[in-house]
Design a protein around this motif. Structure first.
Motif, PDB file in Angstrom:
ATOM      1  N   GLU A  88       0.830  -1.207   0.000  1.00  0.00           N
ATOM      2  CA  GLU A  88       0.000   0.000   0.000  1.00  0.00           C
ATOM      3  C   GLU A  88       0.859   1.249   0.000  1.00  0.00           C
ATOM      4  O   GLU A  88       0.573   2.222  -0.704  1.00  0.00           O
ATOM      5  CB  GLU A  88      -0.925  -0.021   1.217  1.00  0.00           C
ATOM      6  CG  GLU A  88      -1.954   1.093   1.231  1.00  0.00           C
ATOM      7  CD  GLU A  88      -2.884   0.991   2.415  1.00  0.00           C
ATOM      8  OE1 GLU A  88      -3.935   0.336   2.276  1.00  0.00           O
ATOM      9  OE2 GLU A  88      -2.558   1.548   3.481  1.00  0.00           O
ATOM     10  N   ASP A  95     -15.276   8.894  -6.312  1.00  0.00           N
ATOM     11  CA  ASP A  95     -16.301   9.229  -5.321  1.00  0.00           C
ATOM     12  C   ASP A  95     -17.526   9.801  -6.010  1.00  0.00           C
ATOM     13  O   ASP A  95     -17.504  10.156  -7.195  1.00  0.00           O
ATOM     14  CB  ASP A  95     -15.756  10.235  -4.301  1.00  0.00           C
ATOM     15  CG  ASP A  95     -16.254   9.946  -2.889  1.00  0.00           C
ATOM     16  OD1 ASP A  95     -17.422   9.518  -2.752  1.00  0.00           O
ATOM     17  OD2 ASP A  95     -15.485  10.129  -1.939  1.00  0.00           O
ATOM     18  N   SER A 110      -5.679   7.247  -1.120  1.00  0.00           N
ATOM     19  CA  SER A 110      -5.398   6.219  -0.108  1.00  0.00           C
ATOM     20  C   SER A 110      -6.304   5.008  -0.312  1.00  0.00           C
ATOM     21  O   SER A 110      -5.865   3.861  -0.202  1.00  0.00           O
ATOM     22  CB  SER A 110      -5.596   6.795   1.297  1.00  0.00           C
ATOM     23  OG  SER A 110      -4.645   7.802   1.566  1.00  0.00           O
ATOM     24  N   LYS A 111      -7.594   5.267  -0.602  1.00  0.00           N
ATOM     25  CA  LYS A 111      -8.536   4.156  -0.817  1.00  0.00           C
ATOM     26  C   LYS A 111      -8.147   3.347  -2.051  1.00  0.00           C
ATOM     27  O   LYS A 111      -8.191   2.113  -2.037  1.00  0.00           O
ATOM     28  CB  LYS A 111      -9.944   4.724  -0.976  1.00  0.00           C
ATOM     29  CG  LYS A 111     -11.033   3.662  -1.081  1.00  0.00           C
ATOM     30  CD  LYS A 111     -12.377   4.283  -1.464  1.00  0.00           C
ATOM     31  CE  LYS A 111     -12.841   5.268  -0.428  1.00  0.00           C
ATOM     32  NZ  LYS A 111     -14.195   5.826  -0.779  1.00  0.00           N
ATOM     33  N   LYS A 112      -7.749   4.026  -3.127  1.00  0.00           N
ATOM     34  CA  LYS A 112      -7.369   3.339  -4.359  1.00  0.00           C
ATOM     35  C   LYS A 112      -6.133   2.477  -4.136  1.00  0.00           C
ATOM     36  O   LYS A 112      -6.072   1.322  -4.579  1.00  0.00           O
ATOM     37  CB  LYS A 112      -7.105   4.362  -5.465  1.00  0.00           C
ATOM     38  CG  LYS A 112      -6.704   3.745  -6.808  1.00  0.00           C
ATOM     39  CD  LYS A 112      -6.499   4.804  -7.862  1.00  0.00           C
ATOM     40  CE  LYS A 112      -6.047   4.192  -9.183  1.00  0.00           C
ATOM     41  NZ  LYS A 112      -7.067   3.314  -9.774  1.00  0.00           N
ATOM     42  N   CYS A 135      -5.126   1.181  -1.375  1.00  0.00           N
ATOM     43  CA  CYS A 135      -5.491   0.053  -0.508  1.00  0.00           C
ATOM     44  C   CYS A 135      -6.113  -1.075  -1.317  1.00  0.00           C
ATOM     45  O   CYS A 135      -5.759  -2.246  -1.160  1.00  0.00           O
ATOM     46  CB  CYS A 135      -6.438   0.539   0.584  1.00  0.00           C
ATOM     47  SG  CYS A 135      -7.012  -0.763   1.697  1.00  0.00           S
ATOM     48  N   ARG A 136      -7.031  -0.717  -2.206  1.00  0.00           N
ATOM     49  CA  ARG A 136      -7.757  -1.731  -2.967  1.00  0.00           C
ATOM     50  C   ARG A 136      -6.864  -2.494  -3.938  1.00  0.00           C
ATOM     51  O   ARG A 136      -7.112  -3.660  -4.230  1.00  0.00           O
ATOM     52  CB  ARG A 136      -8.905  -1.071  -3.734  1.00  0.00           C
ATOM     53  CG  ARG A 136     -10.044  -0.602  -2.828  1.00  0.00           C
ATOM     54  CD  ARG A 136     -11.107   0.125  -3.634  1.00  0.00           C
ATOM     55  NE  ARG A 136     -12.245   0.492  -2.794  1.00  0.00           N
ATOM     56  CZ  ARG A 136     -13.269   1.233  -3.218  1.00  0.00           C
ATOM     57  NH1 ARG A 136     -13.272   1.696  -4.470  1.00  0.00           N
ATOM     58  NH2 ARG A 136     -14.265   1.527  -2.404  1.00  0.00           N
ATOM     59  N   HIS A 181      -2.597   4.888   5.443  1.00  0.00           N
ATOM     60  CA  HIS A 181      -3.492   5.402   6.483  1.00  0.00           C
ATOM     61  C   HIS A 181      -2.758   5.697   7.786  1.00  0.00           C
ATOM     62  O   HIS A 181      -3.393   5.994   8.802  1.00  0.00           O
ATOM     63  CB  HIS A 181      -4.625   4.398   6.741  1.00  0.00           C
ATOM     64  CG  HIS A 181      -5.414   4.084   5.507  1.00  0.00           C
ATOM     65  ND1 HIS A 181      -5.104   3.022   4.675  1.00  0.00           N
ATOM     66  CD2 HIS A 181      -6.486   4.697   4.940  1.00  0.00           C
ATOM     67  CE1 HIS A 181      -5.952   2.991   3.662  1.00  0.00           C
ATOM     68  NE2 HIS A 181      -6.802   3.995   3.799  1.00  0.00           N
TER      69      HIS A 181
END
Length: 600
Positions: free
Chosen positions: A423, A498, A546-548, A550-551, A583
């Motif tokens: 990540e 989003d 950050s979300k991208k 992580c996935r 994160h």
């Protein structure tokens, strides 16, 4: 017996013209500092702005000592004050109220004391009388200043420009200056609550500054750092170092932030509790900080608060707060900085995370088994990561961790979180690609044009902010059409990450952070390092990235070949912050010290 007295005539000539009310902020400063001098513990100041009537009022309420009835006849006269000659007070000149009265159309002063409440009114620069009135219980003073610069048309015209962009820039400058005034006024007064409100064109008041009293147990520096965090936000100085020295009647205490910022507006020097106006002293301090820089030091300015105390009399203060000991103060600060290492952390000034080294958090394994010893003091630095053959991959454990032998003076075994590791690699790659394609390209790409523009529900104030910060938004890939209130361009990474409602909210939040000075305008930043721009990025952008990352990263439960583990580790050690995932969670954990073991 009256307490208000007149200043010694010897000093009146020296002070002539030294206090000049040039702005609304000057009025606010004098009222706040008068309240502090009066022993107030709660101060509420409101700035009312009516753009259409071209009128500004400033109203200040406090719970200080109030003004005695016998003194109401003298209040507002030049060079008259109950603090005349008191070098530890702001109001040593006795000129503040007189200067305010002369530049306003009407000034009303209400004093509340146990023996009664009294009112004095000035109009057109002249006293119109005073009287006893009914008022609320409790002591204190309220000052109502109406139509500031109403008698000076040129000054008023400077504030109320017909151009929205200029008017809003003036308001932003006013808010920025009010923060500086609040800091200097309360730096030596930790037990004061202050609230500064602004109300525009009849709208509800909004707080632009809210300071709560600090603990009396805090040291002067600790309390002042907390004050800075309350006014400018905790992220401007998340960590700091404290230095002090004393010699020949001069004492210096200073708090220096460990992170660098892009503005000199967070550098404060106080001598005997007053802001220092000595430019030579400030330049000397700047040079002292510059000598601590190295080629590896990232661009930016240090955040610091310096308190100096020395022997002084009224003449020193009258002469623009310049002290004959300034040279000695400058020398002491230079010696402090030269003899003690001032830490400079890299890059993301909006992060509470130290990305320069990692002090490893160890579990309680050492207390459960004789095979594990305490290595809680072990630290891995970036310098150690750069060495050759420092790491050797042992293998994968539980399909969650990469077990690694660290070849240092005290060899240890560590576990690298495989998800956090990947990540971190992905988030830094995406950050770099995104910033290079937006900030460094300097223009909106055709690929970012929206087939369906986003309709923005914006009030007049928000539209003005969009106009002021249009260049800043453009550098983050946001195109805005003012006439239709529509977002016309948006980076694909964001629009795909989003919902449009969340994007609208994120843009408004970012505008508010720019307006309040919590984010910097990136067009004013000169750095060529992509890492230095992350802290100024819109928070929604950071969350989506950050979300991208992580996935798309390796998950727990995935089996990895040794070559894959080695490849991930090689990429991790060249990251700007290899110690944390996107994160903020640790990516590396200790297991044990290897001691005399030769091979693993």
């Amino acid at each position: 017996m009256p307490r208000i007295q007149q200043l010694d005539p010897r000093f009146q000539g020296l002070l002539y013209g030294s206090l000049s009310i040039q702005s609304v902020e000057d009025v606010a400063r004098e009222l706040i500092q008068n309240s502090v001098d009066a022993g107030a513990r709660e101060i509420v100041l409101t700035i009312e702005i009516d753009r259409f009537a071209e009128c500004v009022n400033v109203i200040c309420h406090d719970d200080g000592d109030g003004v005695a009835c016998d003194d109401m006849e003298s209040i507002g006269r030049p060079h008259c004050s109950s603090r005349i000659g008191a070098v530890d007070k702001f109001g040593y000149r006795g000129d503040a109220l007189d200067s305010i009265i002369q530049v306003s159309s009407v000034c009303r002063i209400v004093s509340r004391r146990s023996e009664g409440s009294y009112e004095t009114v000035f109009s057109g620069g002249e006293r119109r009388g005073h009287s006893m009135i009914r008022s609320a219980d409790g002591s204190g003073t309220s000052v109502y200043v109406y139509d500031i610069f109403g008698r000076i048309g040129v000054r008023k015209a400077e504030l109320f420009s017909n151009k929205d962009s200029i008017y809003l820039r003036n308001i932003q400058r006013m808010i920025s200056e009010m923060r500086r005034i609040a800091f200097y006024s309360l730096a030596g007064h930790p037990l004061v609550d202050l609230r500064v409100n602004i109300a525009e064109n009849g709208r509800h008041e909004r707080a632009i500054i809210q300071v709560s009293r600090r603990s009396a147990a805090d040291s002067l520096l600790d309390g002042t750092v907390k004050l800075m965090q309350q006014i400018y936000g905790k992220k401007v100085i998340p960590k700091h170092d404290v230095f002090s020295a004393e010699s020949d009647g001069i004492a210096v205490e200073m708090a220096v932030g460990r992170s660098l910022v892009q503005t000199k507006g967070l550098q404060f020097i106080l001598v005997n509790g007053r802001p220092s106006l000595d430019r030579d002293l400030r330049h000397r301090i700047d040079r002292s900080f510059e000598t601590q820089s190295t080629p590896e030091t990232p661009p930016g300015k240090p955040v610091y608060v310096i308190f100096a105390s020395c022997k002084a009399d009224l003449l020193d203060i009258v002469q623009c707060n310049r002290f004959w000991q300034s040279d000695e103060i400058g020398k002491m600060i230079h010696e402090i900085l030269s003899s003690r290492r001032v830490r400079k952390e890299v890059g993301n000034q909006n992060s509470d995370i130290n990305n320069d080294y990692l002090r490893l958090p160890q579990s309680n394994l050492a207390t459960l088994s004789p095979f594990f010893n305490d290595i809680s003091e072990f630290r891995i630095s970036k310098g150690m990561l750069a060495g050759e053959d420092v790491f050797k991959v042992v293998g994968q454990a539980d399909k969650k961790f990469i077990i690694v032998r660290v070849r240092v003076e005290r060899p240890v075994l560590i576990a690298v979180d495989q998800h956090a590791c990947d990540e971190r690699i992905n988030v830094e790659r995406i950050y770099q690609e995104f910033i290079e394609s937006t900030i460094f390209s300097g223009d909106l790409s055709e690929d970012s044009r929206l087939t369906e523009p986003i309709e923005m529900d914006m009030n007049e104030e928000e539209m003005g902010q969009m106009t002021i910060f249009r260049d800043t938004l453009k550098l983050w890939g946001i195109g805005y059409e003012i006439s239709t209130k529509r977002i016309t361009h948006m980076p694909q990474l964001i629009i795909n990450g989003d919902k449009r409602e969340a994007i609208e909210y994120g843009i408004k939040k970012y505008l508010d952070e720019l307006w309040r000075g919590k984010k910097l305008r990136v067009e004013n930043m000169k750095s060529k390092e992509w890492w230095n721009y992350i802290g100024q990025m819109p928070e929604l952008w950071k969350a989506i990235i950050s979300k991208k990352s992580c996935r798309m990263s390796v998950k727990f439960g995935e089996e990895l070949e040794r070559s894959k583990c080695e490849n991930m580790l090689a990429k991790l050690i060249i990251c700007r912050d290899p110690f944390h995932c996107a994160h903020g969670r640790p990516s590396i954990y200790p297991i044990c010290e290897l001691g005399s073991m030769k091979t693993v």
